[in-house]
Scaffold this motif. Structure first.
Motif, PDB file in Angstrom:
ATOM      1  N   LEU A   1       2.954  15.080  -0.369  1.00 36.64           N
ATOM      2  CA  LEU A   1       3.327  16.363  -0.974  1.00 36.64           C
ATOM      3  C   LEU A   1       2.866  16.413  -2.432  1.00 36.64           C
ATOM      4  CD1 LEU A   1       4.926  18.995  -0.362  1.00 36.64           C
ATOM      5  CD2 LEU A   1       6.881  17.918  -1.420  1.00 36.64           C
ATOM      6  N   PHE A   2       3.035  15.317  -3.137  1.00 36.57           N
ATOM      7  CA  PHE A   2       2.627  15.264  -4.545  1.00 36.57           C
ATOM      8  C   PHE A   2       1.118  15.444  -4.691  1.00 36.57           C
ATOM      9  CE2 PHE A   2       5.753  13.744  -7.834  1.00 36.57           C
ATOM     10  CZ  PHE A   2       6.862  14.140  -7.112  1.00 36.57           C
ATOM     11  N   VAL A   3       0.378  14.779  -3.810  1.00 36.76           N
ATOM     12  CA  VAL A   3      -1.084  14.884  -3.891  1.00 36.76           C
ATOM     13  C   VAL A   3      -1.535  16.282  -3.506  1.00 36.76           C
ATOM     14  CG1 VAL A   3      -3.237  14.060  -2.879  1.00 36.76           C
ATOM     15  CG2 VAL A   3      -1.450  12.439  -3.484  1.00 36.76           C
ATOM     16  N   TYR A   4      -0.894  16.818  -2.486  1.00 37.88           N
ATOM     17  CA  TYR A   4      -1.288  18.119  -1.945  1.00 37.88           C
ATOM     18  C   TYR A   4      -0.938  19.249  -2.914  1.00 37.88           C
ATOM     19  CZ  TYR A   4      -1.318  21.994   1.435  1.00 37.88           C
ATOM     20  OH  TYR A   4      -1.546  23.166   2.083  1.00 37.88           O
ATOM     21  N   PHE A   5       0.135  19.045  -3.646  1.00 38.11           N
ATOM     22  CA  PHE A   5       0.722  20.099  -4.479  1.00 38.11           C
ATOM     23  C   PHE A   5      -0.267  20.856  -5.375  1.00 38.11           C
ATOM     24  CE2 PHE A   5       3.362  22.154  -7.527  1.00 38.11           C
ATOM     25  CZ  PHE A   5       4.551  22.405  -6.882  1.00 38.11           C
ATOM     26  N   PRO A   6      -0.993  20.137  -6.249  1.00 35.58           N
ATOM     27  CA  PRO A   6      -1.802  20.880  -7.219  1.00 35.58           C
ATOM     28  C   PRO A   6      -2.951  21.664  -6.594  1.00 35.58           C
ATOM     29  CG  PRO A   6      -1.609  18.579  -7.836  1.00 35.58           C
ATOM     30  CD  PRO A   6      -1.104  18.692  -6.451  1.00 35.58           C
ATOM     31  N   PHE A   7      -3.338  21.311  -5.376  1.00 35.38           N
ATOM     32  CA  PHE A   7      -4.519  21.940  -4.800  1.00 35.38           C
ATOM     33  C   PHE A   7      -4.148  22.953  -3.723  1.00 35.38           C
ATOM     34  CE2 PHE A   7      -5.226  17.562  -6.079  1.00 35.38           C
ATOM     35  CZ  PHE A   7      -6.069  17.794  -7.150  1.00 35.38           C
TER      36      PHE A   7
ATOM     37  N   LEU B   1       0.830  -1.205   0.000  1.00 35.53           N
ATOM     38  CA  LEU B   1       0.000   0.000   0.000  1.00 35.53           C
ATOM     39  C   LEU B   1       0.864   1.254   0.000  1.00 35.53           C
ATOM     40  CD1 LEU B   1      -2.832   1.332   0.278  1.00 35.53           C
ATOM     41  CD2 LEU B   1      -2.475   1.266   2.744  1.00 35.53           C
ATOM     42  N   PHE B   2       1.808   1.330   0.946  1.00 34.05           N
ATOM     43  CA  PHE B   2       2.603   2.549   1.086  1.00 34.05           C
ATOM     44  C   PHE B   2       3.727   2.631   0.058  1.00 34.05           C
ATOM     45  CE2 PHE B   2       0.578   2.425   5.237  1.00 34.05           C
ATOM     46  CZ  PHE B   2       0.203   3.740   5.369  1.00 34.05           C
ATOM     47  N   GLY B   3       4.144   1.493  -0.464  1.00 34.82           N
ATOM     48  CA  GLY B   3       5.275   1.498  -1.380  1.00 34.82           C
ATOM     49  C   GLY B   3       4.877   1.527  -2.846  1.00 34.82           C
ATOM     50  N   VAL B   4       3.719   0.998  -3.174  1.00 34.98           N
ATOM     51  CA  VAL B   4       3.356   0.898  -4.587  1.00 34.98           C
ATOM     52  C   VAL B   4       2.075   1.669  -4.888  1.00 34.98           C
ATOM     53  CG1 VAL B   4       2.791  -0.671  -6.461  1.00 34.98           C
ATOM     54  CG2 VAL B   4       4.460  -1.357  -4.730  1.00 34.98           C
ATOM     55  N   ILE B   5       1.005   1.337  -4.184  1.00 35.09           N
ATOM     56  CA  ILE B   5      -0.292   1.898  -4.556  1.00 35.09           C
ATOM     57  C   ILE B   5      -0.325   3.408  -4.327  1.00 35.09           C
ATOM     58  CG2 ILE B   5      -2.768   1.811  -4.078  1.00 35.09           C
ATOM     59  CD1 ILE B   5      -2.305  -1.149  -3.237  1.00 35.09           C
ATOM     60  N   ILE B   6       0.052   3.829  -3.128  1.00 33.37           N
ATOM     61  CA  ILE B   6      -0.017   5.266  -2.829  1.00 33.37           C
ATOM     62  C   ILE B   6       0.912   6.087  -3.722  1.00 33.37           C
ATOM     63  CG2 ILE B   6       0.435   7.004  -1.030  1.00 33.37           C
ATOM     64  CD1 ILE B   6      -0.843   5.115   0.971  1.00 33.37           C
ATOM     65  N   PRO B   7       2.184   5.694  -3.918  1.00 35.32           N
ATOM     66  CA  PRO B   7       3.020   6.502  -4.819  1.00 35.32           C
ATOM     67  C   PRO B   7       2.458   6.624  -6.242  1.00 35.32           C
ATOM     68  CG  PRO B   7       4.396   5.062  -3.528  1.00 35.32           C
ATOM     69  CD  PRO B   7       2.988   4.674  -3.224  1.00 35.32           C
ATOM     70  N   TYR B   8       1.934   5.538  -6.783  1.00 36.15           N
ATOM     71  CA  TYR B   8       1.356   5.629  -8.137  1.00 36.15           C
ATOM     72  C   TYR B   8       0.169   6.585  -8.161  1.00 36.15           C
ATOM     73  CZ  TYR B   8       4.088   2.020 -10.515  1.00 36.15           C
ATOM     74  OH  TYR B   8       5.085   1.326 -11.116  1.00 36.15           O
ATOM     75  N   ILE B   9      -0.712   6.434  -7.155  1.00 43.74           N
ATOM     76  CA  ILE B   9      -1.873   7.331  -7.090  1.00 43.74           C
ATOM     77  C   ILE B   9      -1.404   8.774  -6.961  1.00 43.74           C
ATOM     78  CG2 ILE B   9      -3.860   7.988  -5.673  1.00 43.74           C
ATOM     79  CD1 ILE B   9      -4.244   5.046  -5.000  1.00 43.74           C
ATOM     80  N   ALA B  10      -0.368   8.970  -6.135  1.00 44.43           N
ATOM     81  CA  ALA B  10       0.128  10.328  -5.897  1.00 44.43           C
ATOM     82  C   ALA B  10       0.644  10.961  -7.184  1.00 44.43           C
ATOM     83  CB  ALA B  10       1.233  10.302  -4.844  1.00 44.43           C
ATOM     84  N   VAL B  11       1.419  10.199  -7.958  1.00 41.83           N
ATOM     85  CA  VAL B  11       1.960  10.749  -9.203  1.00 41.83           C
ATOM     86  C   VAL B  11       0.815  11.064 -10.171  1.00 41.83           C
ATOM     87  CG1 VAL B  11       3.323  10.208 -11.252  1.00 41.83           C
ATOM     88  CG2 VAL B  11       4.225   9.693  -8.999  1.00 41.83           C
ATOM     89  N   PHE B  12      -0.159  10.161 -10.205  1.00 39.50           N
ATOM     90  CA  PHE B  12      -1.292  10.388 -11.099  1.00 39.50           C
ATOM     91  C   PHE B  12      -2.055  11.644 -10.703  1.00 39.50           C
ATOM     92  CE2 PHE B  12      -5.753   9.912 -12.192  1.00 39.50           C
ATOM     93  CZ  PHE B  12      -5.646   9.805 -13.566  1.00 39.50           C
ATOM     94  N   ILE B  13      -2.349  11.773  -9.392  1.00 38.91           N
ATOM     95  CA  ILE B  13      -3.101  12.945  -8.934  1.00 38.91           C
ATOM     96  C   ILE B  13      -2.299  14.215  -9.168  1.00 38.91           C
ATOM     97  CG2 ILE B  13      -4.044  14.113  -6.886  1.00 38.91           C
ATOM     98  CD1 ILE B  13      -4.943  11.476  -5.845  1.00 38.91           C
ATOM     99  N   PHE B  14      -0.977  14.112  -8.977  1.00 43.53           N
ATOM    100  CA  PHE B  14      -0.134  15.290  -9.196  1.00 43.53           C
ATOM    101  C   PHE B  14      -0.260  15.783 -10.635  1.00 43.53           C
ATOM    102  CE2 PHE B  14       3.984  17.036 -10.592  1.00 43.53           C
ATOM    103  CZ  PHE B  14       4.050  18.125  -9.750  1.00 43.53           C
ATOM    104  N   ILE B  15      -0.102  14.853 -11.586  1.00 38.51           N
ATOM    105  CA  ILE B  15      -0.147  15.268 -12.994  1.00 38.51           C
ATOM    106  C   ILE B  15      -1.544  15.743 -13.367  1.00 38.51           C
ATOM    107  CG2 ILE B  15       0.114  14.474 -15.369  1.00 38.51           C
ATOM    108  CD1 ILE B  15       2.324  12.619 -14.371  1.00 38.51           C
TER     109      ILE B  15
END
Lengths: 132, 333
Positions: free
Chosen positions: B266-272, B31-45
């Motif tokens: 930080l990545f998720v928070y960034f755009p908003f 969860l913390f190593g794969v799923i969340i980072p992928y979601i974070a990058v997606f939400i960031f972009i």
């Protein structure tokens, strides 16, 4: 208003830059390096400290050794178990590289993989191999 | 006690505990190593694109002449071509100064009462200096991290690392950017605490990213210099993420996942958040438009088409009656 195209161009450039690692590695195999042990190292079973400890702390051990040898002329290292070792990176058979004599397959493998370029070999030389 | 920074601090502490307990206690490495980072990058972009496209749709019909120099005028009056540009070239130079050197921030002054009730504006460069140090060291740290994501590591990255560890302090060699980053971000935080006016206008959304970045820097520094991590394992992990074949090597440790989770947050928070000034600085209307209001006519593009009836036409309609009434006309017949 009329800057729509410019902004979208900029946005695309930005996305290309931040996804750079994804397409840079595309179609490339990047096997995890497995440092090879020499027969001598295998026979010794254990380094000066246990493997896991050596894996993360070897650089600090070498740093401490250097200061100890150069500043205090103390070449004796006593490990956790009380065993004595000669502090030397590359001189003689009882040095680090006396055992790990395969620099390219042992040191460099992980260092290159993790982009670490230690400055050990700015001063030390890899002990020349005996010709067989 | 200030609610704004206590809440932010608490939020970051909760996030840290969440990742640490999640990995060390519950074993949620995937969860913390794969799923969340992928979601974070997606939400960031996706979030970044969404915000910028929102700005694209916001019309800026007119030039906003917020300038710091003499406008282009008569030929014998010297124009300030950078601070009040009338051409695209001048605007580009102004934007380069703004983006790379924070020129607007450089103009920062602080207002004080000197000699009793005498108000004085004093130049104040510390904010600019800390901001510059912070942004550039953060950029350096970010680029340095690419060594985990690229194989083989490009030469320019190796060069950067060499410059960054120039002083060869200790082993593993001390990276200056990490130290400067932490020092600068702590300065920026203390500034918000110690200057009363700044504290008064500081919100939770100002403190939260600061705490987040401070925590990211501290966990990173700890992993490199103190608690130590298996660097080859981390590269294997990072390469797994970017080649879309995620793997979870053993023994990466809770601290690593905390670091990764905070970066994901930080990545998720960034755009908003206010951090979108990264994209926004390029679109500052007071900086990126030439001030040519007096030279060129800018017509509001969404003006409705109004049927005009000019004075000339009016006079044509009523000329005889106007002459009869003794009113002056422009054309006699």
């Amino acid at each position: 208003m009329n800057d729509k195209n410019k902004i979208i161009t900029g946005l695309i450039i930005f996305i290309v830059i931040i996804t750079f690692p994804f397409w840079y590695n595309m179609g490339k195999a990047s096997p995890v390096p497995e440092p090879k042990l020499t027969d001598k190292a295998k026979a010794a079973k254990e380094c000066v400290e246990p493997k896991e400890y050596m894996k993360v702390e070897h650089m600090q051990i070498l740093d401490i050794w250097r200061d100890s040898v150069v500043r205090e002329a103390d070449r004796v290292y006593i490990n956790e178990k009380g065993k004595k070792f000669n502090m030397s990176l590359s001189t003689g058979d009882d040095s680090c590289m006396g055992c790990h004599s395969n620099k390219a397959d042992f040191c460099d493998k992980c260092h290159d993989y993790a982009s670490v370029r230690p400055y050990c070999w700015d001063c030390h030389i890899e002990p020349p191999k005996e010709k067989k | 006690m200030n609610v704004n920074y206590m809440f932010s601090l608490l939020a970051v502490v909760v996030l840290i505990l969440l990742a640490y307990v999640g990995v060390e206690g519950a074993g949620l490495q995937v969860l913390f190593g794969v799923i969340i980072p992928y979601i974070a990058v997606f939400i960031f972009i996706a979030g970044f694109v969404y915000r910028v496209m929102d700005w694209v749709r916001s019309p800026v019909p007119f030039r906003i002449p917020s300038t710091c120099g003499q406008q282009k005028s008569l030929p014998w009056i010297k124009e300030n071509k950078i601070d009040n540009p009338s051409t695209a070239g001048g605007v580009i130079v102004r934007m380069i100064f703004e983006i790379l050197f924070f020129r607007s921030l450089f103009r920062n002054t602080s207002c004080r009462l000197n000699e009793g009730a005498k108000i004085t504006y004093v130049w104040e460069k510390w904010l600019w200096l800390a901001a510059l140090a912070f942004h550039y060291s953060f950029l350096t740290v970010l680029i340095r991290h690419l060594r985990f994501f690229l194989e083989p590591v490009p030469v320019c990255l190796q060069l950067l690392e060499k410059v960054d560890s120039f002083f060869q302090l200790g082993l593993p060699g001390l990276f200056l950017s990490g130290v400067v980053l932490l020092a600068a971000v702590i300065f920026l935080f203390l500034r918000r605490i110690y200057i009363p006016q700044v504290r008064y206008i500081s919100l939770a959304s100002d403190f939260f990213p600061l705490f987040l970045i401070i925590s990211i820097a501290i966990t990173g520094i700890f992993m490199r210099y103190f608690t130590k991590v298996d660097i080859v394992g981390i590269k294997e992990f990072a390469m797994g993420l970017v080649t879309l074949h995620p793997t979870i090597p053993d023994g990466l440790g809770g601290l690593f996942y905390v670091h990764l989770f905070l970066v994901s947050v930080l990545f998720v928070y960034f755009p908003f958040s206010k951090l979108m000034h990264m994209g926004g600085v390029f679109l500052s209307p007071t900086r990126n438009l030439p001030n040519n209001n007096r030279a060129e006519r800018h017509i509001n593009p969404w003006n409705p088409s109004v049927k005009l009836h000019t004075y000339q036409e009016y006079e044509d309609d009523f000329r005889e009656k106007m002459i009869e009434a003794g009113l002056p006309v422009e054309k006699e017949s």
